[in-house]
Design a protein around this motif. Sequence first.
Motif, PDB file in Angstrom:
ATOM      1  N   ASP A 100       0.864  -1.180   0.000  1.00 10.59           N
ATOM      2  CA  ASP A 100       0.000   0.000   0.000  1.00 10.59           C
ATOM      3  C   ASP A 100       0.902   1.231   0.000  1.00 10.59           C
ATOM      4  O   ASP A 100       1.363   1.677   1.053  1.00 10.59           O
ATOM      5  N   LEU A 101       1.183   1.748  -1.186  1.00  7.23           N
ATOM      6  CA  LEU A 101       2.130   2.855  -1.324  1.00  7.23           C
ATOM      7  C   LEU A 101       1.676   4.081  -0.539  1.00  7.23           C
ATOM      8  O   LEU A 101       2.474   4.713   0.160  1.00  7.23           O
ATOM      9  N   GLU A 102       0.402   4.434  -0.667  1.00 10.22           N
ATOM     10  CA  GLU A 102      -0.101   5.629   0.019  1.00 10.22           C
ATOM     11  C   GLU A 102       0.055   5.515   1.533  1.00 10.22           C
ATOM     12  O   GLU A 102       0.471   6.466   2.197  1.00 10.22           O
ATOM     13  N   ALA A 103      -0.248   4.339   2.070  1.00  7.98           N
ATOM     14  CA  ALA A 103      -0.105   4.147   3.518  1.00  7.98           C
ATOM     15  C   ALA A 103       1.358   4.250   3.929  1.00  7.98           C
ATOM     16  O   ALA A 103       1.695   4.863   4.955  1.00  7.98           O
ATOM     17  N   GLY A 104       2.256   3.658   3.135  1.00 11.27           N
ATOM     18  CA  GLY A 104       3.674   3.713   3.462  1.00 11.27           C
ATOM     19  C   GLY A 104       4.227   5.129   3.431  1.00 11.27           C
ATOM     20  O   GLY A 104       4.947   5.541   4.346  1.00 11.27           O
ATOM     21  N   ILE A 105       3.877   5.885   2.397  1.00 12.57           N
ATOM     22  CA  ILE A 105       4.339   7.279   2.324  1.00 12.57           C
ATOM     23  C   ILE A 105       3.743   8.092   3.468  1.00 12.57           C
ATOM     24  O   ILE A 105       4.422   8.943   4.057  1.00 12.57           O
ATOM     25  N   GLY A 106       2.503   7.800   3.812  1.00 12.05           N
ATOM     26  CA  GLY A 106       1.883   8.482   4.955  1.00 12.05           C
ATOM     27  C   GLY A 106       2.653   8.247   6.240  1.00 12.05           C
ATOM     28  O   GLY A 106       2.810   9.160   7.070  1.00 12.05           O
ATOM     29  N   GLU A 107       3.166   7.028   6.410  1.00 17.18           N
ATOM     30  CA  GLU A 107       3.964   6.726   7.590  1.00 17.18           C
ATOM     31  C   GLU A 107       5.306   7.466   7.574  1.00 17.18           C
ATOM     32  O   GLU A 107       5.772   7.955   8.608  1.00 17.18           O
ATOM     33  N   LEU A 108       5.944   7.556   6.394  1.00 12.73           N
ATOM     34  CA  LEU A 108       7.189   8.326   6.313  1.00 12.73           C
ATOM     35  C   LEU A 108       6.942   9.782   6.710  1.00 12.73           C
ATOM     36  O   LEU A 108       7.734  10.375   7.463  1.00 12.73           O
ATOM     37  N   LEU A 109       5.870  10.340   6.203  1.00 13.02           N
ATOM     38  CA  LEU A 109       5.538  11.731   6.520  1.00 13.02           C
ATOM     39  C   LEU A 109       5.235  11.906   8.007  1.00 13.02           C
ATOM     40  O   LEU A 109       5.534  12.949   8.593  1.00 13.02           O
ATOM     41  N   ARG A 110       4.685  10.888   8.605  1.00  8.88           N
ATOM     42  CA  ARG A 110       4.320  10.960  10.028  1.00  8.88           C
ATOM     43  C   ARG A 110       5.543  10.912  10.937  1.00  8.88           C
ATOM     44  O   ARG A 110       5.615  11.661  11.928  1.00  8.88           O
ATOM     45  N   ILE A 111       6.523  10.063  10.616  1.00  8.84           N
ATOM     46  CA  ILE A 111       7.648   9.880  11.554  1.00  8.84           C
ATOM     47  C   ILE A 111       8.828  10.807  11.279  1.00  8.84           C
ATOM     48  O   ILE A 111       9.729  10.913  12.100  1.00  8.84           O
ATOM     49  N   ALA A 112       8.813  11.497  10.137  1.00 10.02           N
ATOM     50  CA  ALA A 112       9.919  12.417   9.806  1.00 10.02           C
ATOM     51  C   ALA A 112       9.587  13.830  10.253  1.00 10.02           C
ATOM     52  O   ALA A 112       8.478  14.312  10.038  1.00 10.02           O
ATOM     53  N   ARG A 113      10.571  14.482  10.835  1.00 10.01           N
ATOM     54  CA  ARG A 113      10.378  15.876  11.238  1.00 10.01           C
ATOM     55  C   ARG A 113      10.698  16.852  10.118  1.00 10.01           C
ATOM     56  O   ARG A 113       9.988  17.844   9.941  1.00 10.01           O
ATOM     57  N   ARG A 114      11.787  16.584   9.373  1.00  7.58           N
ATOM     58  CA  ARG A 114      12.279  17.619   8.472  1.00  7.58           C
ATOM     59  C   ARG A 114      12.455  17.168   7.025  1.00  7.58           C
ATOM     60  O   ARG A 114      12.274  17.962   6.102  1.00  7.58           O
ATOM     61  N   ARG A 115      12.845  15.918   6.798  1.00  4.37           N
ATOM     62  CA  ARG A 115      13.205  15.533   5.434  1.00  4.37           C
ATOM     63  C   ARG A 115      12.943  14.051   5.199  1.00  4.37           C
ATOM     64  O   ARG A 115      13.100  13.223   6.096  1.00  4.37           O
ATOM     65  N   ILE A 116      12.575  13.725   3.960  1.00  3.88           N
ATOM     66  CA  ILE A 116      12.428  12.338   3.517  1.00  3.88           C
ATOM     67  C   ILE A 116      13.283  12.161   2.264  1.00  3.88           C
ATOM     68  O   ILE A 116      13.229  12.977   1.344  1.00  3.88           O
ATOM     69  N   VAL A 117      14.068  11.090   2.239  1.00  5.05           N
ATOM     70  CA  VAL A 117      14.924  10.772   1.099  1.00  5.05           C
ATOM     71  C   VAL A 117      14.537   9.380   0.596  1.00  5.05           C
ATOM     72  O   VAL A 117      14.581   8.408   1.360  1.00  5.05           O
ATOM     73  N   VAL A 118      14.165   9.299  -0.666  1.00  6.43           N
ATOM     74  CA  VAL A 118      13.734   8.037  -1.263  1.00  6.43           C
ATOM     75  C   VAL A 118      14.594   7.763  -2.495  1.00  6.43           C
ATOM     76  O   VAL A 118      14.693   8.609  -3.386  1.00  6.43           O
ATOM     77  N   LEU A 119      15.207   6.584  -2.538  1.00  7.09           N
ATOM     78  CA  LEU A 119      15.889   6.124  -3.747  1.00  7.09           C
ATOM     79  C   LEU A 119      14.972   5.136  -4.454  1.00  7.09           C
ATOM     80  O   LEU A 119      14.543   4.148  -3.867  1.00  7.09           O
ATOM     81  N   THR A 120      14.649   5.433  -5.700  1.00  5.51           N
ATOM     82  CA  THR A 120      13.736   4.594  -6.467  1.00  5.51           C
ATOM     83  C   THR A 120      14.221   4.551  -7.912  1.00  5.51           C
ATOM     84  O   THR A 120      15.352   4.925  -8.203  1.00  5.51           O
ATOM     85  N   PHE A 121      13.365   4.078  -8.808  1.00  6.36           N
ATOM     86  CA  PHE A 121      13.736   4.056 -10.220  1.00  6.36           C
ATOM     87  C   PHE A 121      12.562   4.512 -11.066  1.00  6.36           C
ATOM     88  O   PHE A 121      11.403   4.324 -10.714  1.00  6.36           O
TER      89      PHE A 121
END
Length: 246
Positions: A100-121
Amino acid sequence: MAIYDSIGATYAGTRRPDPRIAARIHQALGDAATVINVGAGTGSYEPPHTLSAVEPSSVMIAQRPAGSAPALEAFAESIPLADDSADAVMALLTVHHWSDLEAGIGELLRIARRRIVVLTFDPDINHKFWLLEEYLPEAAAFGDERAVAVDRLAGLLGGARIETVTVPHDCTDGFLAAFWRRPEAYLDPEVRAGISLFAQTGEEVLRPGLARLSDDLSSGRWHRRHADLLDREALDAGYRLLVADL
């Protein structure tokens, strides 16, 4: 069961962090004093100030080096950490595995204070890689089912800077396109076992294409067809670093 419980047994041996890619990731993390690594695997690219790792596979967690950050056995879609747990959160070559991509990104946004870094393709580029396009289109078709468009991912993050991460010709991290100038490596079953797309596609499906690759290497046909690659130092195979400031 996490997919890496079945395909990740040799991961630590074939997926050694590449220092040039590490430098890009650590630069993207900036001055974050605390970092959480989500979809952490064996701990590749974690900076020394990593506070915690989140990984669903016990097989992968068992391969983390001594002294690594403590790992929580959990999925990205439900992270057992408090809001604003760290300055930065990183998620490297993992989002295409999430259910569930949306749920996962929501969790990253929830636990990060300042920045999110994602390596993808970028699937539009990555799936045109010569190995997939010429020899293993079945694997590319399987990958299309899981691929995440970079623009969609950036949108879910609320906007992100998108940086190209080229793959050095002697890359030490054996992900899909790492051996773009060393094609014989793809004939090694241990190398393939460390590449999730191939491990999930299955050896029986891959066998005919790998036989063609073996023949083309023996005859010199591959080298003639891809002579333009042989003097290149790095290749854009579609890998992208997304940096989102909150």
